[in-house]
Design a protein around this motif. Sequence first.
Motif, mmCIF file in Angstrom:
data_model
loop_
_atom_site.group_PDB
_atom_site.id
_atom_site.type_symbol
_atom_site.label_atom_id
_atom_site.label_comp_id
_atom_site.label_asym_id
_atom_site.label_seq_id
_atom_site.Cartn_x
_atom_site.Cartn_y
_atom_site.Cartn_z
ATOM 1 N N LYS A 1 40.743 34.899 32.443
ATOM 2 C CA LYS A 1 39.555 35.689 32.148
ATOM 3 C C LYS A 1 39.631 36.288 30.748
ATOM 4 O O LYS A 1 40.667 36.800 30.329
ATOM 5 N N ILE A 2 38.502 36.235 30.037
ATOM 6 C CA ILE A 2 38.369 36.887 28.736
ATOM 7 C C ILE A 2 37.775 38.277 28.967
ATOM 8 O O ILE A 2 36.704 38.410 29.550
ATOM 9 N N GLU A 3 38.476 39.282 28.496
ATOM 10 C CA GLU A 3 38.017 40.653 28.696
ATOM 11 C C GLU A 3 37.037 41.089 27.608
ATOM 12 O O GLU A 3 35.986 41.664 27.895
ATOM 13 N N ASP A 4 37.396 40.826 26.359
ATOM 14 C CA ASP A 4 36.550 41.256 25.239
ATOM 15 C C ASP A 4 35.648 40.093 24.832
ATOM 16 O O ASP A 4 35.972 39.310 23.942
ATOM 17 N N VAL A 5 34.496 39.983 25.478
ATOM 18 C CA VAL A 5 33.612 38.843 25.260
ATOM 19 C C VAL A 5 32.751 39.010 24.019
ATOM 20 O O VAL A 5 32.163 38.043 23.521
#
Length: 438
Positions: free
Chosen positions: A289-293
């Motif tokens: 998962k990418i947190e800072d999109v």
Amino acid sequence: MDLSRRNFLGLMGVGVTGTILASCLKKAYSVSTEASSLIVSKFGALKPDPKGILDLPAGLQYKILSVAGETMDDGLLVPNHHDGMGAFAGENGTTILVRNHELSPIQIPNNLAAEIPQYDPLCPGCTTTLIIDRDRNLQQHYLSLAGTNRNCSGGVTTWNSWISCEEEIATPYAPPGYSLEEVLPYWGKVSKKHGYNFEVPVKGKIAQPKPLKAMGRFRHEAIAIDPKTGYIYQTEDRNNSCFYRFRPQEAGNLSAGGILEAMVIKEMPTVDTGLNFPLNEAQSIDWVKIEDVDPEHDSLRYEAQAKGGAIFRRGEGMCYADGEFYFTCTNGGQAGVGQIFRYNPTQETVELFLESPGIETLDYPDNLTLAPFGDLIVCEDGRGEQRLIGVTPEGESYQFARNALNNSEFAGVCFAPDGKTMFVNIYSPGMTLAIYGL
């Protein structure tokens, strides 16, 4: 396998959705780096075009539909730099094309009237929409998205819209840590952050431009959707790019947000797939998962790689074909002239199917599509002459067309819904063509 003009017409009549089986595709693209040079037996050798526009095999012809600088139905001029494009079924047998224009404020100013809906009034990037009749005549064309930056490629959705992708991460300010070289070109030339996707409805006039921030801020290239799950896959045009999956919160409503993830090859965390990557070996993958999109910096891929994300060398064109996805890496491979990967979402594997041994076979692959007759058709964006290259189910490559006008790339290759016409762009001077049989 020879293919006569009559057989070609029969194949072109096959519906685009009638794709060939995945096992046949696997055979097609399991090509070693020692692959043979181009063949000419599929459609025959290219014939010089007396008009000096497009060389094609005997029995095929083209029609120019739209050229940069022409006046559209809304009174605006056709913009230059024709790039990614999608085809949709219209009314009464028409085909609707939505076409990107890869323009930035460094190249030209945005001179559109203030009342036209625009994301960033300083940016000239946009899309235009073309309506083509049964006889391949242009009925209408008009501006359909405005105020964006370097609309490169994109992709069609399963709910009848076009996703236009910005291949630029310019900001109106200098975030901490940016180098002077990164900031200066766009200083004062954009008024908002860029690096987003935008949705363009097929019907109607001009879209209300809304950045789809949950899909990530990076140098977008192409998207393709899995019709079974609704998941959207994305490529990134960087030498150290990643491959992304977006899981929407609501089907058909991208503005509602979702989860952005990056591909990890399980046994090879943060592997550089562009060099010495095993050919024709399915590798198990996972997603992180990418947190800072929506980062301030062009750093989204670095978060992915810190979590094991695989590195691809300039991910570009992508297409969906019978449950699988094919995407190009423009300068990947030992020779540095291109690769094609295959991702299987059911088995959760990724595989290197084709690695070009040299420019004679494939030179900087970019946009691509699956033809109704079962071959991949790939646009080149190389450093010399530009071609459309086909790859057959036997694993052979051939020249389908050559740009006889100049050395500008091909882009936006796609097929009409009935499979009888191929559409393609010459990037500059911008020109959209229809290719069909006698």
